[in-house]
Design a protein around this motif. Structure first.
Motif, PDB file in Angstrom:
ATOM      1  N   LEU A  62      -4.202  34.450  56.553  1.00 18.39           N
ATOM      2  CA  LEU A  62      -3.103  35.387  56.754  1.00 18.39           C
ATOM      3  C   LEU A  62      -2.019  34.705  57.575  1.00 18.39           C
ATOM      4  CD1 LEU A  62      -2.043  38.323  56.448  1.00 18.39           C
ATOM      5  CD2 LEU A  62      -3.153  38.823  58.628  1.00 18.39           C
ATOM      6  N   GLY A  63      -0.794  34.721  57.063  1.00 21.12           N
ATOM      7  CA  GLY A  63       0.329  34.180  57.817  1.00 21.12           C
ATOM      8  C   GLY A  63       0.955  32.962  57.173  1.00 21.12           C
ATOM      9  N   PRO A  64       1.828  32.278  57.924  1.00 19.75           N
ATOM     10  CA  PRO A  64       2.571  31.146  57.379  1.00 19.75           C
ATOM     11  C   PRO A  64       1.677  29.942  57.094  1.00 19.75           C
ATOM     12  CG  PRO A  64       2.984  31.349  59.722  1.00 19.75           C
ATOM     13  CD  PRO A  64       2.163  32.540  59.328  1.00 19.75           C
ATOM     14  N   ALA A  65       1.997  29.245  55.999  1.00 20.82           N
ATOM     15  CA  ALA A  65       1.231  28.057  55.617  1.00 20.82           C
ATOM     16  C   ALA A  65       2.087  27.171  54.726  1.00 20.82           C
ATOM     17  CB  ALA A  65      -0.045  28.461  54.881  1.00 20.82           C
ATOM     18  N   GLN A  66       1.593  25.969  54.490  1.00 25.30           N
ATOM     19  CA  GLN A  66       2.201  25.049  53.537  1.00 25.30           C
ATOM     20  C   GLN A  66       1.330  25.035  52.296  1.00 25.30           C
ATOM     21  OE1 GLN A  66       4.808  22.161  53.908  1.00 25.30           O
ATOM     22  NE2 GLN A  66       5.610  24.025  54.817  1.00 25.30           N
ATOM     23  N   GLY A  67       1.891  25.447  51.168  1.00 19.78           N
ATOM     24  CA  GLY A  67       1.181  25.416  49.900  1.00 19.78           C
ATOM     25  C   GLY A  67       1.773  24.348  49.009  1.00 19.78           C
ATOM     26  N   ILE A  68       1.179  24.173  47.837  1.00 18.06           N
ATOM     27  CA  ILE A  68       1.705  23.227  46.853  1.00 18.06           C
ATOM     28  C   ILE A  68       2.124  24.002  45.619  1.00 18.06           C
ATOM     29  CG2 ILE A  68       1.251  21.218  45.410  1.00 18.06           C
ATOM     30  CD1 ILE A  68      -0.844  20.331  47.393  1.00 18.06           C
ATOM     31  N   ALA A  69       3.364  23.809  45.204  1.00 23.70           N
ATOM     32  CA  ALA A  69       3.866  24.472  44.000  1.00 23.70           C
ATOM     33  C   ALA A  69       3.154  23.922  42.769  1.00 23.70           C
ATOM     34  CB  ALA A  69       5.372  24.265  43.871  1.00 23.70           C
ATOM     35  N   GLY A  70       2.747  24.820  41.888  1.00 22.39           N
ATOM     36  CA  GLY A  70       2.109  24.421  40.638  1.00 22.39           C
ATOM     37  C   GLY A  70       3.067  24.492  39.459  1.00 22.39           C
ATOM     38  N   ALA A 109       9.817  22.106  42.945  1.00 19.86           N
ATOM     39  CA  ALA A 109       9.268  21.580  41.697  1.00 19.86           C
ATOM     40  C   ALA A 109       7.751  21.501  41.782  1.00 19.86           C
ATOM     41  CB  ALA A 109       9.843  20.194  41.413  1.00 19.86           C
ATOM     42  N   ASP A 110       7.110  21.373  40.641  1.00 12.99           N
ATOM     43  CA  ASP A 110       5.655  21.208  40.580  1.00 12.99           C
ATOM     44  C   ASP A 110       5.243  20.055  41.490  1.00 12.99           C
ATOM     45  OD1 ASP A 110       2.984  21.066  39.882  1.00 12.99           O
ATOM     46  OD2 ASP A 110       3.342  20.423  37.830  1.00 12.99           O
ATOM     47  N   GLY A 111       4.299  20.313  42.402  1.00 15.08           N
ATOM     48  CA  GLY A 111       3.796  19.283  43.307  1.00 15.08           C
ATOM     49  C   GLY A 111       4.460  19.250  44.661  1.00 15.08           C
ATOM     50  N   ASP A 112       5.572  19.984  44.828  1.00 17.69           N
ATOM     51  CA  ASP A 112       6.248  20.039  46.129  1.00 17.69           C
ATOM     52  C   ASP A 112       5.441  20.879  47.115  1.00 17.69           C
ATOM     53  OD1 ASP A 112       8.383  18.617  45.091  1.00 17.69           O
ATOM     54  OD2 ASP A 112       9.768  20.329  45.065  1.00 17.69           O
ATOM     55  N   PHE A 113       5.464  20.486  48.394  1.00 17.07           N
ATOM     56  CA  PHE A 113       4.933  21.353  49.437  1.00 17.07           C
ATOM     57  C   PHE A 113       5.968  22.449  49.673  1.00 17.07           C
ATOM     58  CE2 PHE A 113       1.925  18.017  50.271  1.00 17.07           C
ATOM     59  CZ  PHE A 113       0.811  18.709  50.698  1.00 17.07           C
ATOM     60  N   ILE A 114       5.496  23.694  49.818  1.00 21.40           N
ATOM     61  CA  ILE A 114       6.383  24.840  49.974  1.00 21.40           C
ATOM     62  C   ILE A 114       5.930  25.709  51.142  1.00 21.40           C
ATOM     63  CG2 ILE A 114       7.121  24.947  47.565  1.00 21.40           C
ATOM     64  CD1 ILE A 114       4.966  27.106  47.117  1.00 21.40           C
TER      65      ILE A 114
END
Length: 125
Positions: A62-70, A109-114
């Motif tokens: 829960l909360g802010p995080a860094q994900g990876i765009a697919g 873009a795909d593969g970017d950290f978001i």
């Protein structure tokens, strides 16, 4: 120990190699990278770092995080995100389980950290 002090995190045993920023699921024993349409598992959140099988995995639930765009993500258009086949985050569509909301102010873009906000998982109806 949680890496992100601004998020609510939990630590789980890793059942396989896990890439930082991907969605993870709990199967009753350990966590693994999520796959689209994973059955018999509980979507937990997003892994904070890279982990090897057998490591203790810090997961933002829960909360802010860094994900990876697919996929390509556009602010204002793609706000709700769900796991793709590789655990990365794709735009959610009807019937998908939402993992997080896209907080980006520029396209990704795909593969970017978001930047995302992890939420308790629920379905779009």
């Amino acid at each position: 120990m949680a890496i992100n002090p601004h998020a609510y995190s939990r630590t789980f045993l890793g059942g396989a190699v896990i890439e930082a920023g991907v969605s993870v699921v709990y199967d009753g024993t350990d966590v693994r990278e999520a796959t689209a349409g994973t059955v018999g598992t509980i979507l937990m959140g997003i892994a904070e770092l890279d982990y090897a099988a057998g490591d203790m995995v810090d997961v933002v639930i829960l909360g802010p995080a860094q994900g990876i765009a697919g996929a390509t993500l556009t602010p204002g258009t793609h706000w709700a995100l769900s796991p793709a086949a590789d655990g990365r985050l794709d735009p959610a569509t009807e019937g998908d389980v939402i993992t997080a909301f896209f907080l980006g102010t520029t396209a990704a873009a795909d593969g970017d950290f978001i930047d995302v906000c992890v939420v308790p998982s629920y379905y779009i109806t």
